[in-house]
Design a protein around this motif. Structure first.
Motif, PDB file in Angstrom:
ATOM      1  N   SER A 146       0.838  -1.207   0.000  1.00 29.67           N
ATOM      2  CA  SER A 146       0.000   0.000   0.000  1.00 29.67           C
ATOM      3  C   SER A 146       0.871   1.254   0.000  1.00 29.67           C
ATOM      4  CB  SER A 146      -0.926   0.038   1.211  1.00 29.67           C
ATOM      5  OG  SER A 146      -1.568  -1.188   1.371  1.00 29.67           O
ATOM      6  N   CYS A 147       1.961   1.218   0.773  1.00 28.14           N
ATOM      7  CA  CYS A 147       2.892   2.349   0.798  1.00 28.14           C
ATOM      8  C   CYS A 147       3.427   2.604  -0.610  1.00 28.14           C
ATOM      9  CB  CYS A 147       4.071   2.072   1.733  1.00 28.14           C
ATOM     10  SG  CYS A 147       3.615   2.079   3.450  1.00 28.14           S
ATOM     11  N   LEU A 156       1.350   3.731   7.832  1.00 29.09           N
ATOM     12  CA  LEU A 156       1.275   2.366   7.308  1.00 29.09           C
ATOM     13  C   LEU A 156       2.563   1.603   7.604  1.00 29.09           C
ATOM     14  CD1 LEU A 156      -0.513   2.896   3.879  1.00 29.09           C
ATOM     15  CD2 LEU A 156      -1.489   2.054   6.003  1.00 29.09           C
ATOM     16  N   THR A 184      -1.547  -3.574 -10.513  1.00 29.43           N
ATOM     17  CA  THR A 184      -1.547  -2.205  -9.984  1.00 29.43           C
ATOM     18  C   THR A 184      -0.661  -1.304 -10.829  1.00 29.43           C
ATOM     19  OG1 THR A 184      -1.733  -3.203  -7.809  1.00 29.43           O
ATOM     20  CG2 THR A 184      -1.315  -0.849  -7.872  1.00 29.43           C
TER      21      THR A 184
END
Lengths: 151, 226
Positions: A19-20, A137, B20
């Motif tokens: 996510s980072c 995070l 992604t």
């Protein structure tokens, strides 16, 4: 039983670092879009924040395959200093730090903003939020790993 | 069995990462092309709203007078890229003889450039704009220092031309030429010319700067006009 489960699903520390990376990459592409395509001027403080943000795009994926929790330590340092500069920049734009205290070159002023969403969300503000979120995070990722890397 | 499951988790991670990456780069390039399309239509609209500012009677031109394709070039004699483009634009006029003409408009962005532009316009009054420009571009490094233009040195370089030097100096200070130069600067502002050379081909600003792009744009205009 627990062991089998963890091999099937992706561990949460991996997902947090991932996510980072998504956030850092989005921030990098956004900043490149505004400077290279829209051609907004980039001041010195923005450059210092870029120095802290851009390496994350390449560093974090290296620690994802295979997962290397030590990245939390390395990325954490960059995030911390990037966040500090962003905080300084936000305070400068808001007027809490006098103009004379800024280390800017004459032609591009750091206290001027060129993009204001909803009247308050400017680039340094977005940068500060982004660094804060990545830091948070990374902190969670650190608590999920067996050994802490943010000592 | 254990290794098979491990591979599955790694595979999931890789799929997640790669998809992604693809999504983020697609969004990035979509944003770029969307922005550029908007810029192009905005630029065309700007010119359409300021058509009178694009071409002015009396501005120096080259090429057949009845050519259906007009390149308007906003230029600064002290600009290095303008000097590099000078022979290239000449090539275009030669290659499509009778079909393309170029009109020059002044945008003295460099320090001291305004005097040199006045000198060029004074030479234009004596019918020697093009030879004067050719000399100034060819010997640009002899009259510009660190992006500052020196009109005295420029004036000296024009001495081989059959110009009435006395008249040249009088004209450079005249109100008529001052008005022409300030008119060009105002026109450049209203057309949002921010860098030189800026080309307009039959009223359309060149969206992506470059010689190839200029040639393509001219060729498109020719096929449309002829």
């Amino acid at each position: 039983m627990k062991n089998i489960n963890s091999t099937f699903s992706i561990p949460s520390s991996w997902l947090l670092v991932f996510s980072c990376w998504v956030i850092a990459t989005t921030a990098t592409l956004t900043s490149l879009f505004f400077s290279e395509i829209v051609q907004l001027p980039v001041c010195v403080l923005c450059w210092y924040q870029r120095i802290a943000m851009y390496p994350l795009v390449l560093m974090l994926p290296l620690a994802l395959f295979p997962f290397d929790a030590k990245i939390i330590r390395y990325a954490g340092v960059l995030t911390f200093f990037g966040g500090l500069i962003a905080l300084f920049h936000v305070l400068l734009v808001a007027g809490y730090i006098p103009e004379s205290a800024q280390p800017c070159v004459a032609d591009i002023s750091c206290s001027q903003t060129h993009l204001n969403l909803f009247g308050w969300l400017n680039m340094p503000m977005m940068s500060l939020f982004t660094f804060a979120l990545i830091g948070k995070l990374l902190f969670y990722a650190n608590t999920k790993t067996k050994r802490g890397y943010l000592e | 069995m254990q290794t098979l499951k491990l591979n599955e988790a790694t595979l999931n991670k890789k799929i997640l990462f790669l998809s992604t990456t693809v999504v983020l780069s697609l969004i990035f390039f979509a944003a770029i092309s969307l922005f550029q399309t908007q810029q192009v239509s905005k630029g065309n609209e700007l010119v359409n709203n300021n058509l009178s500012a694009l071409t002015r009677i009396g501005a120096p031109t080259k090429g057949a007078a009845d050519a259906k394709v007009t390149i308007v070039e906003f230029f600064d004699p002290a600009c290095e890229t303008c000097a590099k483009f000078y022979p290239l634009v000449n090539n275009i006029i030669k290659k499509y003889q009778g079909k393309v003409k170029v009109e020059m408009r002044y945008t003295p962005f460099h320090q001291g450039s305004e005097q040199v532009v006045k000198l060029l316009e004074a030479a234009h009054l004596q019918g020697k704009f093009w030879p004067a420009l050719e000399i100034l571009f060819a010997k640009q490094s002899f009259w510009t220092y660190n992006h500052v233009a020196k009109s005295n040195q420029a004036l000296q370089l024009l001495s081989p031309l059959p110009l009435n030097q006395q008249q040249l100096k009088i004209d450079m200070e005249s109100k008529q030429i001052k008005n022409i130069v300030s008119r060009d600067i105002t026109d450049a502002k209203s057309l949002e010319v921010r860098a030189t050379p800026q080309f307009f081909i039959n009223g359309k600003p060149l969206a992506n700067f470059g010689y190839k792009q200029l040639v393509q744009s001219v060729e498109r205009a020719i096929t449309l006009a002829y």
